[in-house]
Design an enzyme around this catalytic site. Structure first.
Site, PDB file in Angstrom:
ATOM      1  N   LYS A 123      -2.895   7.032   1.227  1.00 48.64           N
ATOM      2  CA  LYS A 123      -2.624   7.221   2.665  1.00 48.64           C
ATOM      3  C   LYS A 123      -1.696   8.422   2.807  1.00 48.64           C
ATOM      4  O   LYS A 123      -0.485   8.299   3.026  1.00 48.64           O
ATOM      5  CB  LYS A 123      -2.042   5.945   3.291  1.00 48.64           C
ATOM      6  CG  LYS A 123      -2.217   5.932   4.809  1.00 48.64           C
ATOM      7  CD  LYS A 123      -2.109   4.535   5.352  1.00 48.64           C
ATOM      8  CE  LYS A 123      -2.057   4.505   6.868  1.00 48.64           C
ATOM      9  NZ  LYS A 123      -3.268   4.943   7.538  1.00 48.64           N
TER      10      LYS A 123
ATOM     11  N   ARG B 227       0.842  -1.207   0.000  1.00 48.68           N
ATOM     12  CA  ARG B 227       0.000   0.000   0.000  1.00 48.68           C
ATOM     13  C   ARG B 227       0.878   1.259   0.000  1.00 48.68           C
ATOM     14  O   ARG B 227       0.549   2.243  -0.676  1.00 48.68           O
ATOM     15  CB  ARG B 227      -0.958   0.002   1.197  1.00 48.68           C
ATOM     16  CG  ARG B 227      -1.918   1.204   1.150  1.00 48.68           C
ATOM     17  CD  ARG B 227      -2.963   1.138   2.239  1.00 48.68           C
ATOM     18  NE  ARG B 227      -2.363   1.219   3.561  1.00 48.68           N
ATOM     19  CZ  ARG B 227      -3.031   1.064   4.699  1.00 48.68           C
ATOM     20  NH1 ARG B 227      -4.334   0.833   4.675  1.00 48.68           N
ATOM     21  NH2 ARG B 227      -2.410   1.151   5.857  1.00 48.68           N
TER      22      ARG B 227
HETATM   23  N1  PDD Z   1      -5.200   4.785  10.257  1.00 48.98           N
HETATM   24  N2  PDD Z   1      -9.215   4.665   7.168  1.00 48.98           N
HETATM   25  C1  PDD Z   1      -8.446   5.674   7.586  1.00 48.98           C
HETATM   26  C2  PDD Z   1      -8.827   7.066   7.217  1.00 48.98           C
HETATM   27  C3  PDD Z   1      -7.323   5.427   8.379  1.00 48.98           C
HETATM   28  O1  PDD Z   1      -6.542   6.455   8.771  1.00 48.98           O
HETATM   29  C4  PDD Z   1      -7.010   4.087   8.739  1.00 48.98           C
HETATM   30  C5  PDD Z   1      -5.814   3.741   9.585  1.00 48.98           C
HETATM   31  C6  PDD Z   1      -7.843   3.056   8.275  1.00 48.98           C
HETATM   32  C7  PDD Z   1      -7.568   1.604   8.589  1.00 48.98           C
HETATM   33  O2  PDD Z   1      -6.436   1.159   7.882  1.00 48.98           O
HETATM   34  P1  PDD Z   1      -5.512  -0.030   8.434  1.00 48.98           P
HETATM   35  O3  PDD Z   1      -6.386  -1.217   8.646  1.00 48.98           O
HETATM   36  O4  PDD Z   1      -4.535  -0.251   7.329  1.00 48.98           O
HETATM   37  O5  PDD Z   1      -4.858   0.458   9.709  1.00 48.98           O
HETATM   38  C8  PDD Z   1      -8.931   3.384   7.489  1.00 48.98           C
HETATM   39  C9  PDD Z   1      -3.947   4.606  10.948  1.00 48.98           C
HETATM   40  C10 PDD Z   1      -3.950   3.517  11.955  1.00 48.98           C
HETATM   41  C11 PDD Z   1      -3.490   5.962  11.487  1.00 48.98           C
HETATM   42  O6  PDD Z   1      -3.600   6.916  10.745  1.00 48.98           O
HETATM   43  O7  PDD Z   1      -3.006   6.039  12.615  1.00 48.98           O
END
Ligand code: PDD
Length: 311
Positions: free
Chosen positions: A155, A60
């Site tokens: 991200k 990702r």
């Molecule tokens: N955030 N959606 C958003 C907007 C997020 O920021 C996150 C994770 C997720 C879940 O993604 P994952 O399963 O890959 O952690 C969905 C991280 C933990 C953060 O910004 O701290």
């Protein structure tokens, strides 16, 4: 310079080729991450110093870099070695590794600079385990309009929309803000959202409005393993409001049940069977992390290259 009192100043970070204590890491104010939020990031959980789902996180990261037209500064093997080195150099067994890559330091100009090295930063923080009583009771969430940009699949470190959304729930002591765009569920400020309707686990479609969490495909697999029917489809706001269960997933929350929404109970106001069974399956999946993802396994060849001169 003041240093946050709730952080370990000695926590070991990686910044542009050297390992250094967090309190000593310095980045230029001209860094485009600071000026424009022009960067991408990852948060990777590690249990017993073994990184969980690391291949998916690094894939990702590569997609996010590609989406913002930045060259990936490291190969997958180098990323893995750096992650393992940071894990090995920090005290906790359970950690989260934060990786950030920005477009680097340049004269302030919106257009991409030429010939600039990216800034590569990694830090570790102790894995924020959620206390058992909180897991048992589930958490409160509120809803708010999703006012963010339309590239939520990247991200990006430009998180002001997420920050403002999260503050709404933080102010009333709730765990998350669940976002609604044009009457449809997107995600929450820092987590993905799942609902159970008519006994089926439902997740919103994977698209550019939201981040595809690493736990999305994982939960899809776990649901099939434990015999829960699941589907990806648009989820209307009204369906969220009368869901049998709601849950959140993220690297730090794992799988957590939402038991009140905007002050009203979700069903009986207790974690339901689907979220309990997925949480248990998630804990089992953590026990299956392969030895290849263990800190120290791959670090040696890179130690020379990345070790600071005086280390
Ligand atoms: N955030 N959606 C958003 C907007 C997020 O920021 C996150 C994770 C997720 C879940 O993604 P994952 O399963 O890959 O952690 C969905 C991280 C933990 C953060 O910004 O701290």
């Amino acid at each position: 310079m003041s240093f946050p009192s709730d952080l370990s100043a000695e926590s070991v970070c990686y910044l542009n080729g050297t390992f250094q204590p967090l309190s000593q890491c310095r980045v230029s104010v001209l860094d485009r991450g600071f000026i424009f939020g022009d960067g991408v990031y990852e948060v990777i959980p590690a249990y017993g110093r073994r990184v969980f789902q690391v291949d998916a996180h690094l894939a990702r990261l590569a997609r996010s870099l590609n989406a913002v037209e930045m060259t990936n500064p490291c190969s997958k093997e180098d990323w893995l070695a750096l992650v393992q080195e940071v894990l090995a150099r920090n005290a906790e067994d359970d950690q989260c590794i934060y990786i950030q890559v920005t477009r680097g330091v340049a004269r302030r100009d919106h257009a991409f600079p030429r010939g600039v090295e990216p800034t590569v930063f990694m830090m570790s923080f102790p894995f924020p385990h959620i206390p058992a009583d909180k897991r048992a009771s589930g958490v409160a969430c509120i809803t708010a309009p999703d006012l963010r940009w339309r590239n939520g699949h990247i991200k990006s470190t430009a998180l002001l929309g997420n920050v403002l959304a999260r503050q709404l729930s933080a102010e009333i002591g709730a765990a998350e803000t669940i976002l609604i765009r044009d009457g449809w569920l997107t995600e929450a400020s820092a987590s993905n959202v799942w609902v159970v309707r008519n006994g089926r686990l439902c997740a919103p479609l994977r698209d550019h409005d939201k981040l595809e969490g690493i736990r999305v495909s994982l939960l899809e697999e776990l649901a099939s393993e434990v015999g829960i029917n699941m589907e990806f489809r648009p989820i209307a706001e009204w369906e969220l409001r009368c869901a049998e269960e709601i849950m959140l997933t993220s690297a730090t929350k794992e799988v957590i049940s939402v038991t009140t929404l905007d002050g009203k109970n979700v069903s009986e106001g207790r974690p339901g069977p689907v979220s309990q069974s997925l949480y248990a399956a998630y804990q089992d999946a953590k026990k299956r992390i392969g030895p290849d993802n263990c800190a120290g396994q791959h670090a040696d060849p890179l130690k020379k290259r990345y070790r600071p001169k005086n280390a």
